[in-house]
Design an enzyme around this catalytic site. Structure first.
Site, mmCIF file in Angstrom:
data_model
loop_
_atom_site.group_PDB
_atom_site.id
_atom_site.type_symbol
_atom_site.label_atom_id
_atom_site.label_comp_id
_atom_site.label_asym_id
_atom_site.label_seq_id
_atom_site.Cartn_x
_atom_site.Cartn_y
_atom_site.Cartn_z
ATOM 1 N N PRO A 78 17.834 42.918 43.357
ATOM 2 C CA PRO A 78 18.442 44.000 42.666
ATOM 3 C C PRO A 78 18.641 43.693 41.106
ATOM 4 O O PRO A 78 19.198 42.512 40.543
ATOM 5 C CB PRO A 78 19.705 44.159 43.350
ATOM 6 C CG PRO A 78 19.362 43.921 44.715
ATOM 7 C CD PRO A 78 18.343 42.568 44.682
ATOM 8 N N CYS A 79 18.230 44.700 40.336
ATOM 9 C CA CYS A 79 18.593 44.491 38.741
ATOM 10 C C CYS A 79 19.837 44.921 38.114
ATOM 11 O O CYS A 79 20.151 44.412 37.194
ATOM 12 C CB CYS A 79 17.285 45.255 38.198
ATOM 13 S SG CYS A 79 15.738 45.035 38.517
ATOM 14 N N PRO A 80 20.564 45.900 38.918
ATOM 15 C CA PRO A 80 21.763 46.343 38.321
ATOM 16 C C PRO A 80 22.752 45.275 37.672
ATOM 17 O O PRO A 80 23.338 45.416 36.763
ATOM 18 C CB PRO A 80 22.335 47.296 39.094
ATOM 19 C CG PRO A 80 21.276 47.726 39.798
ATOM 20 C CD PRO A 80 20.225 46.777 39.982
ATOM 21 N N PRO A 81 22.831 44.164 38.488
ATOM 22 C CA PRO A 81 23.843 43.162 38.044
ATOM 23 C C PRO A 81 23.768 42.672 36.532
ATOM 24 O O PRO A 81 24.615 42.091 35.827
ATOM 25 C CB PRO A 81 23.806 42.082 39.034
ATOM 26 C CG PRO A 81 23.254 42.742 40.016
ATOM 27 C CD PRO A 81 22.386 43.784 39.917
ATOM 28 N N PHE A 82 22.404 42.826 36.259
ATOM 29 C CA PHE A 82 22.202 42.371 34.915
ATOM 30 C C PHE A 82 21.632 43.229 33.642
ATOM 31 O O PHE A 82 21.287 42.803 32.609
ATOM 32 C CB PHE A 82 21.078 41.222 35.046
ATOM 33 C CG PHE A 82 21.256 40.113 35.999
ATOM 34 C CD1 PHE A 82 22.082 39.382 35.845
ATOM 35 C CD2 PHE A 82 20.631 40.152 37.235
ATOM 36 C CE1 PHE A 82 22.433 38.337 37.004
ATOM 37 C CE2 PHE A 82 20.940 39.409 38.412
ATOM 38 C CZ PHE A 82 21.949 38.268 37.981
#
Length: 413
Positions: A78-82
């Protein structure tokens, strides 16, 4: 003779990376995905593949130890953390699986590891996080490196920067080199001009000339934030300059006699072309329009995956001339704190990193504290710092990730 190289792919999505890795010569031993719509698309296109639906970090979904010694472990976690547009919570985001995937390599023990994510992970905010990943992989016996790749360098008509990590066992690592950019840059008009004209719209040729540019990054969106459109305000402005109405996705190409204030909307088929699917990378997306758009927009472009996968395959087969080594870019503050094993004074840190100013040092200490437990001790000569544990989920049974994941499951994509 040894059999074909196999890959286990986690967070496989609708198959962008899967198709690229297949093109590079890998056969899928397993593909794991959380979203049922995306997995349905993958199964529709490759019904013979073994797949698993569910939380990839849950042993009830699959058993990693069953795949020990696989040639390649790959995934687009998943991309949202970064993401730059988000809060950049990194290690404290319940969706962060990057650190867990690195630890997974210690269980699966693949010959190579491939993980891709958004450009935000390459920013200074995550320098300590990246260093921890490199150090951990070195401890597991891998040589790892990062590279920011632009999709437009590999035949995809959009920028779409992706930050890619490749780690290869020490014996094969000298044979790895990052793929070279393609000679020809494909534009939007070139990629989808035929689709714009497919229903007889007379303005297709002129439109294609206006759209002779590289597109902004296709944004897949999330379950939480509604339907399909082509991104934030800045992206919409770029689309408008190419004669594309970015406020939604069309059901069909423009019809004969159609006129537009801005230009036509794109169909899901057109968006897929812009994302790298084409006659060379055939794929069918299943589900309703918004779901199909989300699957396409969240994917890793197949041509980019094929380029990186081919470089990994050559390394695993020891093709070409071995290189001398991979340069590693250390975060000096993280490195100084880690090596100390105890408290480091502010003055010692300043000397260790070459005379950094106090406000900048404090800012970077603050960034590190978001991903690591960091103890600050007040002393008469100034503060002292001690680096503690990594906050990220790496498989702990009592990690806060579990409750947060279940609470937000309906909106995670």
């Amino acid at each position: 003779m040894a059999g074909p190289e196999e890959v286990v792919e986690i967070c496989a999505g609708a198959g962008g990376q899967a198709l690229g890795l297949e093109r590079a010569g890998f056969e899928h031993a397993l593909a794991v995905e959380l979203d049922e719509n995306a997995l349905n698309t993958l199964k529709h296109n490759r019904p013979s593949w073994k797949t698993a639906l569910g939380d990839v970090a849950n042993l009830a979904t699959w058993k990693p130890s069953d795949y020990e010694g696989i040639d390649l472990l790959a995934g687009g976690v998943p991309c949202p953390p970064f993401t730059i547009a988000g809060k950049q919570l990194g290690a404290t985001d319940e969706r962060d699986l990057f650190a867990w995937a690195v630890e997974l390599a210690g269980v699966v023990k693949p010959r190579a590891l491939l993980l891709e994510n958004v450009r935000g992970l390459s920013m200074p905010r995550f320098s300590g996080y990246r260093q921890h990943v490199l150090d951990r992989l070195a401890g597991l016996g891998y040589v790892a490196s990062w590279r920011l790749l632009q999709a437009s360098d590999y035949g995809v008509p959009q920028l779409r920067p992706r930050f890619v990590l490749v780690a290869i066992n020490k014996d094969d690592a000298p044979y790895f080199s990052w793929p070279e950019p393609a000679e020809h840059v494909v534009t939007v008009g070139e990629a989808i001009g035929d689709l714009m004209a497919s229903e007889g719209w007379e303005g297709a040729t002129d439109w294609a000339s206006k759209a002779d540019k590289i597109a902004p990054t296709i944004v897949g969106g999330s379950k939480k934030h509604g339907g399909a459109d082509l991104g934030p305000t800045r992206a919409k402005r770029a689309w408008r300059e190419m004669g594309v109405d970015a406020m939604g996705v069309a059901d069909a190409p423009p019809q004969p006699g159609a006129t537009f204030e801005v230009g036509p909307k794109l169909t899901c088929e057109m968006v897929a072309r812009i994302q790298g699917w084409s006659d060379d990378y055939e794929w069918t997306f299943t589900g309703r329009k918004t779901s199909r758009y989300r699957q396409i927009g969240n994917a890793f472009p197949p041509p980019v995956a094929a380029a990186v996968g081919t470089s990994i395959m050559r390394a695993l087969r020891n093709e070409g001339d071995p290189a001398a080594g991979v340069p590693v870019d250390h975060d000096p503050i993280y490195l100084a704190l880690r090596k100390a094993g105890g408290f480091v004074t502010q003055a010692q840190l300043i000397r260790a990193v070459g005379g950094i100013e106090v406000p900048e040092l404090e800012r970077r200490i603050g960034l590190l504290s978001r991903d690591f437990d960091l103890t600050i001790e007040t002393r008469s000569a100034g503060p002292a710092y001690q680096l503690g544990g990594f906050k990220a989920f790496v498989g702990q049974s009592d990690h806060l990730r579990h409750d947060a994941f279940q609470k937000n499951l309906s909106s995670i994509s």
